[in-house]
Design a protein around this motif. Structure first.
Motif, PDB file in Angstrom:
ATOM      1  N   PRO A   1       0.799  -1.230   0.000  1.00  0.00           N
ATOM      2  CA  PRO A   1       0.000   0.000   0.000  1.00  0.00           C
ATOM      3  C   PRO A   1       0.828   1.275   0.000  1.00  0.00           C
ATOM      4  O   PRO A   1       0.347   2.332  -0.403  1.00  0.00           O
ATOM      5  N   ASP A   2       2.094   1.199   0.452  1.00  0.00           N
ATOM      6  CA  ASP A   2       2.920   2.395   0.513  1.00  0.00           C
ATOM      7  C   ASP A   2       3.841   2.543  -0.696  1.00  0.00           C
ATOM      8  O   ASP A   2       4.629   3.485  -0.768  1.00  0.00           O
ATOM      9  N   ALA A   3       3.749   1.613  -1.665  1.00  0.00           N
ATOM     10  CA  ALA A   3       4.609   1.688  -2.846  1.00  0.00           C
ATOM     11  C   ALA A   3       4.169   2.839  -3.744  1.00  0.00           C
ATOM     12  O   ALA A   3       2.984   3.035  -3.994  1.00  0.00           O
ATOM     13  N   ILE A   4       5.135   3.599  -4.233  1.00  0.00           N
ATOM     14  CA  ILE A   4       4.859   4.684  -5.177  1.00  0.00           C
ATOM     15  C   ILE A   4       5.221   4.170  -6.565  1.00  0.00           C
ATOM     16  O   ILE A   4       6.398   4.022  -6.902  1.00  0.00           O
ATOM     17  N   LEU A   5       4.218   3.878  -7.357  1.00  0.00           N
ATOM     18  CA  LEU A   5       4.423   3.266  -8.671  1.00  0.00           C
ATOM     19  C   LEU A   5       4.674   4.337  -9.719  1.00  0.00           C
ATOM     20  O   LEU A   5       3.950   5.330  -9.791  1.00  0.00           O
ATOM     21  N   ILE A   6       5.706   4.127 -10.543  1.00  0.00           N
ATOM     22  CA  ILE A   6       6.080   5.143 -11.525  1.00  0.00           C
ATOM     23  C   ILE A   6       5.891   4.682 -12.966  1.00  0.00           C
ATOM     24  O   ILE A   6       5.917   5.494 -13.882  1.00  0.00           O
ATOM     25  N   SER A   7       5.730   3.373 -13.167  1.00  0.00           N
ATOM     26  CA  SER A   7       5.577   2.879 -14.535  1.00  0.00           C
ATOM     27  C   SER A   7       4.639   1.680 -14.549  1.00  0.00           C
ATOM     28  O   SER A   7       4.634   0.864 -13.624  1.00  0.00           O
ATOM     29  N   LEU A   8       3.864   1.593 -15.613  1.00  0.00           N
ATOM     30  CA  LEU A   8       2.861   0.533 -15.771  1.00  0.00           C
ATOM     31  C   LEU A   8       2.795   0.145 -17.237  1.00  0.00           C
ATOM     32  O   LEU A   8       2.876   0.998 -18.120  1.00  0.00           O
ATOM     33  N   ASP A   9       2.656  -1.161 -17.503  1.00  0.00           N
ATOM     34  CA  ASP A   9       2.407  -1.583 -18.877  1.00  0.00           C
ATOM     35  C   ASP A   9       1.688  -2.929 -18.866  1.00  0.00           C
ATOM     36  O   ASP A   9       1.797  -3.704 -17.908  1.00  0.00           O
ATOM     37  N   CYS A  10       0.965  -3.180 -19.935  1.00  0.00           N
ATOM     38  CA  CYS A  10       0.241  -4.438 -20.108  1.00  0.00           C
ATOM     39  C   CYS A  10       0.750  -5.143 -21.353  1.00  0.00           C
ATOM     40  O   CYS A  10       0.909  -4.514 -22.408  1.00  0.00           O
ATOM     41  N   GLY A  11       1.011  -6.441 -21.230  1.00  0.00           N
ATOM     42  CA  GLY A  11       1.320  -7.252 -22.386  1.00  0.00           C
ATOM     43  C   GLY A  11       0.034  -7.828 -22.939  1.00  0.00           C
ATOM     44  O   GLY A  11      -1.065  -7.373 -22.604  1.00  0.00           O
ATOM     45  N   LEU A  12       0.173  -8.851 -23.751  1.00  0.00           N
ATOM     46  CA  LEU A  12      -1.007  -9.472 -24.322  1.00  0.00           C
ATOM     47  C   LEU A  12      -1.925  -9.974 -23.218  1.00  0.00           C
ATOM     48  O   LEU A  12      -3.119  -9.681 -23.190  1.00  0.00           O
ATOM     49  N   PHE A  13      -1.356 -10.727 -22.272  1.00  0.00           N
ATOM     50  CA  PHE A  13      -2.131 -11.278 -21.161  1.00  0.00           C
ATOM     51  C   PHE A  13      -1.386 -11.177 -19.840  1.00  0.00           C
ATOM     52  O   PHE A  13      -1.542 -12.036 -18.972  1.00  0.00           O
ATOM     53  N   HIS A  14      -0.533 -10.170 -19.667  1.00  0.00           N
ATOM     54  CA  HIS A  14       0.098  -9.972 -18.372  1.00  0.00           C
ATOM     55  C   HIS A  14       0.307  -8.486 -18.114  1.00  0.00           C
ATOM     56  O   HIS A  14       0.181  -7.650 -19.018  1.00  0.00           O
ATOM     57  N   THR A  15       0.598  -8.142 -16.856  1.00  0.00           N
ATOM     58  CA  THR A  15       0.711  -6.754 -16.429  1.00  0.00           C
ATOM     59  C   THR A  15       1.938  -6.601 -15.537  1.00  0.00           C
ATOM     60  O   THR A  15       2.251  -7.493 -14.758  1.00  0.00           O
ATOM     61  N   SER A  16       2.623  -5.462 -15.640  1.00  0.00           N
ATOM     62  CA  SER A  16       3.804  -5.199 -14.807  1.00  0.00           C
ATOM     63  C   SER A  16       3.778  -3.754 -14.313  1.00  0.00           C
ATOM     64  O   SER A  16       3.321  -2.856 -15.021  1.00  0.00           O
ATOM     65  N   VAL A  17       4.289  -3.558 -13.085  1.00  0.00           N
ATOM     66  CA  VAL A  17       4.422  -2.214 -12.522  1.00  0.00           C
ATOM     67  C   VAL A  17       5.798  -2.087 -11.871  1.00  0.00           C
ATOM     68  O   VAL A  17       6.404  -3.083 -11.473  1.00  0.00           O
ATOM     69  N   VAL A  18       6.272  -0.847 -11.760  1.00  0.00           N
ATOM     70  CA  VAL A  18       7.573  -0.556 -11.159  1.00  0.00           C
ATOM     71  C   VAL A  18       7.406   0.567 -10.141  1.00  0.00           C
ATOM     72  O   VAL A  18       6.675   1.534 -10.393  1.00  0.00           O
ATOM     73  N   SER A  19       8.087   0.454  -8.998  1.00  0.00           N
ATOM     74  CA  SER A  19       8.016   1.480  -7.966  1.00  0.00           C
ATOM     75  C   SER A  19       9.267   2.350  -7.996  1.00  0.00           C
ATOM     76  O   SER A  19      10.288   2.003  -8.606  1.00  0.00           O
ATOM     77  N   THR A  20       9.195   3.490  -7.314  1.00  0.00           N
ATOM     78  CA  THR A  20      10.345   4.392  -7.229  1.00  0.00           C
ATOM     79  C   THR A  20      11.518   3.727  -6.528  1.00  0.00           C
ATOM     80  O   THR A  20      12.673   4.120  -6.721  1.00  0.00           O
ATOM     81  N   ALA A  21      11.235   2.726  -5.689  1.00  0.00           N
ATOM     82  CA  ALA A  21      12.291   2.018  -4.957  1.00  0.00           C
ATOM     83  C   ALA A  21      12.979   0.955  -5.804  1.00  0.00           C
ATOM     84  O   ALA A  21      13.885   0.267  -5.327  1.00  0.00           O
ATOM     85  N   GLY A  22      12.546   0.798  -7.066  1.00  0.00           N
ATOM     86  CA  GLY A  22      13.168  -0.197  -7.927  1.00  0.00           C
ATOM     87  C   GLY A  22      12.598  -1.586  -7.772  1.00  0.00           C
ATOM     88  O   GLY A  22      13.225  -2.571  -8.177  1.00  0.00           O
ATOM     89  N   GLU A  23      11.390  -1.674  -7.215  1.00  0.00           N
ATOM     90  CA  GLU A  23      10.723  -2.970  -7.085  1.00  0.00           C
ATOM     91  C   GLU A  23       9.815  -3.185  -8.292  1.00  0.00           C
ATOM     92  O   GLU A  23       9.136  -2.252  -8.741  1.00  0.00           O
ATOM     93  N   VAL A  24       9.788  -4.411  -8.789  1.00  0.00           N
ATOM     94  CA  VAL A  24       8.988  -4.752  -9.959  1.00  0.00           C
ATOM     95  C   VAL A  24       8.037  -5.890  -9.599  1.00  0.00           C
ATOM     96  O   VAL A  24       8.446  -6.882  -8.990  1.00  0.00           O
ATOM     97  N   TRP A  25       6.774  -5.733  -9.978  1.00  0.00           N
ATOM     98  CA  TRP A  25       5.790  -6.797  -9.782  1.00  0.00           C
ATOM     99  C   TRP A  25       5.161  -7.128 -11.137  1.00  0.00           C
ATOM    100  O   TRP A  25       4.902  -6.235 -11.952  1.00  0.00           O
TER     101      TRP A  25
END
Length: 556
Positions: free
Chosen positions: A316-340
């Motif tokens: 809940p405290d992650a500050i997300l700076i980038s988002l993208d969707c593939g064909l059937f998947h999703t990824s986000v990146v935080s300011t701390a350099g964490e990727v989900w």
């Protein structure tokens, strides 16, 4: 370090990288000319794209124009020049290039934007040209592509679309949604008097962030969507298609959330928001809606969602700076350099712990943290942007000085000189070796010698061997320990002794493991043991049958 990356875009199986000196690089699958190299061959590592004959800022011809934007559709690519001109190349069956009728393997200007003036000066006829002597030529400030369509936002905030785009079709009962192959680009007039700030598109739908008033003040964005809504990807609470833009109620002007990023997959959508009041949770929220068959919504199920819902599995405290969707998947990146990441591709960088047993398809239904074994804490320092293709993900980190990729590696889509898959982030060959030698030659005023060429080839071979060994070690480590390899967790005595006691390390790992991790290990090794026993039994039966046949033959 040369060639700092400031932007990246991923298509179905190709990637584009934009550098701070205005160059564009490409790699991956080359069919339909999507790489812009003049050929259809695959490129296993990044190569520069030539834009010979480009227009300079004053309209004069020069050899290499400077670029400030890049976008990738499924099989085509776009580039935005610093003077507002748009270039395109690749697949063109739906006129998504905005010029000609054939596929193009080299970049060409989208002449429509050179011929038109500002959009408010256009007549109601979208194909009618305007006298550019009376108005300033139209300039584009942002581009986007997805599926078989292309999008552009001009300097006045008007949205232009071309290719296989959703448009209203006239019937006896009024208007209905239809997909129309359109070229050249035409404006979306529904946003007259407002500014389109961001836009994204899937295979057959579009999502846009538009100002509530005439100008953008930084927090007055309203979310609109239109097109195919067969899976609820428009976020309107139903499955009815929309021929024209409609406000998404969850992100209207009365919403407590402020939109700052949007993305679209084939048939799902994602939005990043931040709160505007003390009562709201700190950090960012990622909302997803639409098709969820492969877990691409990150809601813990494979069900589709008709209204935007927050992804609960993110901190809940992650500050997300980038988002993208593939064909059937999703990824986000935080300011701390964490990727989900979450969604499909059967464990290719999304879910390495999947057992693929029973009903488990290997899809990640909840966000999974993507860690890097070569960085501190598994984080990516200096994160810039993430981009998702059909079956691969690319991340720009270290403030643009390094690229990481994971997923399917066919056709060299991971940009590391190979065609092998990678379950964990691997370094893209960046900066390209040729660029390194060229920069060094320009700095010293010398030309590249044959010795330098040989040394470069040797370095490339060593890099490829190292990358292959790293991948092999990682896959072996995951197979034994069921988690990614992390060199920081290796015993201190390993570099000194040169030996590795695998049983000792496995015991240490089990001592520190959580109960659910031990349960997964137990299931995995039971499955392995059962499979081995089954194989041994089959071989024994085959041997017995063979011995019986030999005995019968002798008895005769």
């Amino acid at each position: 370090m040369s060639k700092k990356v400031i932007g990246v875009a991923a298509g179905e199986a190709h990637t584009l990288a934009l550098t701070d000196d205005g160059s564009v690089f490409s790699w991956g699958r080359g069919t339909f000319g999507r790489l812009g190299t003049g050929r259809e061959e695959d490129e296993l590592s990044p190569v520069p794209i030539s834009f010979n004959g480009g227009r300079g800022g004053g309209g004069e011809q020069n050899e290499q124009p400077k670029f400030v934007g890049a976008a990738a559709g499924a099989y085509h690519s776009l580039a935005l020049q610093d003077d507002g001109s748009v270039w395109s190349w690749g697949y063109n069956i739906y006129s998504q290039l905005g010029h000609g009728e054939e596929n193009a393997s080299v970049p060409s200007l989208v002449e429509r934007f050179q011929e038109l003036g500002a959009p408010e000066s256009l007549s109601e006829g979208p194909d009618q040209k305007h006298d550019i002597d009376d108005k300033k030529p139209l300039k584009v400030c942002s581009i986007k592509a997805g599926g078989m369509m292309s999008l552009a936002i001009d300097s006045l905030g008007a949205l232009w679309v071309w290719g296989n785009t959703p448009q209203p079709g006239k019937t006896e009962d009024g208007e209905e949604f239809c997909l129309v192959t359109s070229s050249p680009p035409h404006p979306i007039r529904d946003f007259h008097g407002r500014t389109v700030v961001k836009v994204a598109c899937g295979n057959e739908h579009i999502v846009a962030a538009v100002t509530a008033g005439e100008t953008f003040t930084g927090g007055n964005l309203v979310c609109y969507s239109w097109g195919n809504n067969g899976h609820g990807q428009l976020g309107l609470g139903d499955k009815e298609n929309r021929p024209r833009p409609v406000v998404v109620p969850a992100f209207s002007k009365d919403s407590p959330w402020t939109i700052y990023e949007i993305a679209c997959g084939a048939a799902h959508s994602a939005v990043l928001t931040r709160g505007e009041s003390v009562e709201q949770e700190m950090g960012s929220k990622c909302w997803t809606f639409g098709l969820g068959d492969n877990g691409q919504l990150g809601h813990g199920t494979t069900g589709s969602t008709l209204l935007p819902e927050p992804v609960a599995g993110l901190p809940p405290d992650a500050i997300l700076i980038s988002l993208d969707c593939g064909l059937f998947h999703t990824s986000v990146v935080s300011t701390a350099g964490e990727v989900w990441s979450w969604g499909m591709e059967r464990g290719l960088g999304l879910c390495p712990d999947a057992c693929f047993a029973g009903n488990d398809a290997g899809d990640a239904l909840n966000p999974l943290r993507i860690t890097c074994t070569e960085t501190t804490g598994g984080k990516f320092a200096g994160p810039v942007q993430v981009a998702c293709g059909a079956a691969h993900t690319v991340l720009v980190a270290e403030d643009g000085r390094k690229l990481w990729a994971w997923g399917r590696g066919r056709s060299g889509v991971l940009g590391r000189g190979q065609e092998v898959d990678s379950y964990v982030p691997c370094a893209v060959t960046w900066p390209p070796l040729d660029a390194d030698f060229k920069e060094e030659a320009e700095r010293t005023g010398e030309t590249k010698t044959s010795n330098q060429t040989v040394e470069g080839e040797e370095v490339q071979i060593l890099r490829e061997k190292l990358a292959l060994m790293e991948q092999y070690a990682t896959m072996l480590h995951v197979s034994v320990f069921r988690k990614p390899f992390d060199q920081r967790n290796l015993s201190k005595w390993l570099p000194e002794s040169g030996t590795f006691d695998i049983w000792r390390e496995l015991e240490k790992m089990m001592d520190s493991a959580e109960t659910d991790e031990l349960a997964r290990l137990d299931t995995f090794y039971k499955s392995v043991r059962s499979t081995v026993k089954d194989k041994l039994m089959r071989r024994r039966v085959q041997e017995m049958v063979k011995e019986s046949l030999v005995s019968l033959a002798r008895g005769k």
